[in-house]
Motif scaffolding. Structure first.
Motif, PDB file in Angstrom:
ATOM      1  N   GLY A 108       0.810  -1.217   0.000  1.00  0.00           N
ATOM      2  CA  GLY A 108       0.000   0.000   0.000  1.00  0.00           C
ATOM      3  C   GLY A 108       0.841   1.264   0.000  1.00  0.00           C
ATOM      4  N   LEU A 109       1.946   1.251   0.735  1.00  0.00           N
ATOM      5  CA  LEU A 109       2.827   2.417   0.756  1.00  0.00           C
ATOM      6  C   LEU A 109       3.453   2.669  -0.604  1.00  0.00           C
ATOM      7  CD1 LEU A 109       4.686   2.100   4.187  1.00  0.00           C
ATOM      8  CD2 LEU A 109       3.288   4.023   3.434  1.00  0.00           C
ATOM      9  N   ILE A 110       3.928   1.591  -1.233  1.00  0.00           N
ATOM     10  CA  ILE A 110       4.532   1.755  -2.559  1.00  0.00           C
ATOM     11  C   ILE A 110       3.492   2.247  -3.558  1.00  0.00           C
ATOM     12  CG2 ILE A 110       5.544   0.490  -4.488  1.00  0.00           C
ATOM     13  CD1 ILE A 110       7.040  -1.199  -2.467  1.00  0.00           C
ATOM     14  N   GLU A 111       2.287   1.726  -3.461  1.00  0.00           N
ATOM     15  CA  GLU A 111       1.224   2.190  -4.366  1.00  0.00           C
ATOM     16  C   GLU A 111       0.954   3.677  -4.164  1.00  0.00           C
ATOM     17  OE1 GLU A 111      -3.508   1.277  -5.350  1.00  0.00           O
ATOM     18  OE2 GLU A 111      -2.410   0.055  -3.885  1.00  0.00           O
ATOM     19  N   ALA A 112       0.942   4.129  -2.905  1.00  0.00           N
ATOM     20  CA  ALA A 112       0.706   5.552  -2.630  1.00  0.00           C
ATOM     21  C   ALA A 112       1.871   6.402  -3.146  1.00  0.00           C
ATOM     22  CB  ALA A 112       0.527   5.764  -1.128  1.00  0.00           C
ATOM     23  N   ILE A 113       3.100   5.905  -3.014  1.00  0.00           N
ATOM     24  CA  ILE A 113       4.267   6.641  -3.520  1.00  0.00           C
ATOM     25  C   ILE A 113       4.195   6.784  -5.030  1.00  0.00           C
ATOM     26  CG2 ILE A 113       6.771   6.492  -3.826  1.00  0.00           C
ATOM     27  CD1 ILE A 113       6.875   5.167  -1.035  1.00  0.00           C
ATOM     28  N   VAL A 114       3.820   5.696  -5.711  1.00  0.00           N
ATOM     29  CA  VAL A 114       3.710   5.735  -7.170  1.00  0.00           C
ATOM     30  C   VAL A 114       2.584   6.683  -7.589  1.00  0.00           C
ATOM     31  CG1 VAL A 114       3.209   4.363  -9.219  1.00  0.00           C
ATOM     32  CG2 VAL A 114       4.706   3.441  -7.444  1.00  0.00           C
ATOM     33  N   ASP A 115       1.449   6.616  -6.888  1.00  0.00           N
ATOM     34  CA  ASP A 115       0.321   7.495  -7.225  1.00  0.00           C
ATOM     35  C   ASP A 115       0.691   8.960  -7.015  1.00  0.00           C
ATOM     36  OD1 ASP A 115      -1.172   5.288  -7.815  1.00  0.00           O
ATOM     37  OD2 ASP A 115      -2.299   5.273  -5.931  1.00  0.00           O
ATOM     38  N   ARG A 116       1.431   9.235  -5.948  1.00  0.00           N
ATOM     39  CA  ARG A 116       1.827  10.622  -5.677  1.00  0.00           C
ATOM     40  C   ARG A 116       2.777  11.131  -6.755  1.00  0.00           C
ATOM     41  NH1 ARG A 116      -0.246  15.103  -4.006  1.00  0.00           N
ATOM     42  NH2 ARG A 116       1.132  16.417  -2.765  1.00  0.00           N
ATOM     43  N   ALA A 117       3.707  10.275  -7.172  1.00  0.00           N
ATOM     44  CA  ALA A 117       4.632  10.674  -8.240  1.00  0.00           C
ATOM     45  C   ALA A 117       3.874  10.940  -9.537  1.00  0.00           C
ATOM     46  CB  ALA A 117       5.692   9.594  -8.445  1.00  0.00           C
ATOM     47  N   ALA A 118       2.879  10.082  -9.837  1.00  0.00           N
ATOM     48  CA  ALA A 118       2.080  10.284 -11.046  1.00  0.00           C
ATOM     49  C   ALA A 118       1.297  11.594 -10.964  1.00  0.00           C
ATOM     50  CB  ALA A 118       1.126   9.111 -11.237  1.00  0.00           C
TER      51      ALA A 118
END
Length: 329
Positions: free
Chosen positions: A139-149
């Motif tokens: 979940g953390l990695i998904e949030a990091i990727v979403d924030r970068a996008a």
């Protein structure tokens, strides 16, 4: 600050989080320990609880490439660079260390990336997060990727606005040092943001590839996360491709801006050239009649002076008319 996150008793698929006070024991259901600006005492408490070594801020900052991702005593240590302070002009990168053990996930950070708040908002809702440390990491990695996008999408919108300004600029803006100078400064800022996003995604991709290749499902876990991490790798690669596209677009904008500036400057230089050419015949006439020879019959003419002035004006106007006829002006 030592934050602990465990599975709520009233809703097994919902995380609860709280700060752990001095001397308090770790609850049995803790699956995520978040160390934000930890003190040496807090590091020692987590080390004693999980039997691992917590890296200090200096160790995180001075990591060698071979030490970014490694395994020690059954725990996986992974350091990634995460977009932080994305609401500023140029967001910075924050080092975050993820330590994955069978008991819990430990995150060590000295900044507050927005991705962590995004994940907490998701995880505290029913069905927002699973009951395993791997689920929290996913979940953390998904949030990091979403924030970068999200950051990259915002930069893309600003680039479109800057592109319209470039090709809608007027020539007098160059003379005033106006729109093109501002656009060049903005292009530099946008390139810096894109560079930070790409650097962040490269580090996250390394973490995901490491997990996909080396992760084995614990016996107590019903499902693994290899498929989710491989899917996240594809998302990261898509962001990297988008960043490369925006970077190429910025390069085109920079070349176009410099080309337009050169064109406008050439127009000014051409105008000076035309003026100098137009003034050459009058200058020649004035030079001839400025010579101090005694035998110059025109000096005795009554209309000699008006004639010289008229000739200078005539030969100044004729080149101008010629240039206008040739459409050089």
């Amino acid at each position: 600050m030592l934050m602990i996150h465990g599975v709520s008793s009233e809703a097994r698929d919902k995380l609860r989080h709280a700060a752990l006070g001095p001397g308090e024991a770790f609850p049995a259901d803790v699956i995520w320990i978040d160390l934000l600006n930890p003190t040496p005492e807090e590091d020692k408490r987590v080390e004693q609880h999980l039997g691992i070594s917590i890296p200090t801020r200096e160790e995180m900052h001075d990591l060698e490439p071979s030490e970014i991702i490694y395994t020690e005593d059954g725990a996986r240590f992974m350091t990634a660079r995460v977009i932080c302070q994305s609401d500023t002009v140029v967001p910075k990168l924050a080092d975050v260390t993820f330590i994955l053990t069978e008991k819990a996930l430990v995150t060590v950070r000295y900044d507050e990336p927005g991705a962590f708040n995004i994940f907490l908002n998701r995880a505290t809702k029913p069905g927002g997060c699973g009951q395993q440390p791997e689920a929290v990491l996913d979940g953390l990695i998904e949030a990091i990727v979403d924030r970068a996008a999200e950051v990259l999408r915002g930069v893309g919108d600003k680039i479109d606005i800057a592109s319209r300004r470039i090709f809608a600029g007027r020539g007098q803006d160059v003379e005033r040092g106006g729109v093109y100078q501002v656009v060049i400064q903005k292009i530099g800022q946008y390139e810096h943001i894109i560079s930070n996003v790409r650097e962040s995604m490269v580090s996250v991709e390394r973490v995901l590839l490491f997990l996909s290749a080396n992760y084995t499902r614990p016996k107590k876990a019903q499902t693994g996360f290899s498929a989710e991490w491989r899917s996240a790798v594809r998302d990261v690669q898509a962001i990297e491709e988008h960043a490369a596209f925006l970077s190429n677009k910025l390069q085109f904008m920079m070349d176009a801006t410099l080309g337009l500036v050169s064109i406008e400057q050439n127009k000014i230089i051409k105008l000076f050239s035309v003026v100098s050419v137009a003034l050459m015949p009058p200058t020649l006439i004035a030079s001839i009649y400025g010579m101090n020879f005694k035998a110059m019959p025109e000096l005795d003419w009554q209309w000699g002076y008006p004639m010289a002035i008229g000739l200078m004006i005539l030969f100044a106007v004729l080149p101008y008319i010629f240039f206008r006829w040739k459409k050089w002006l």
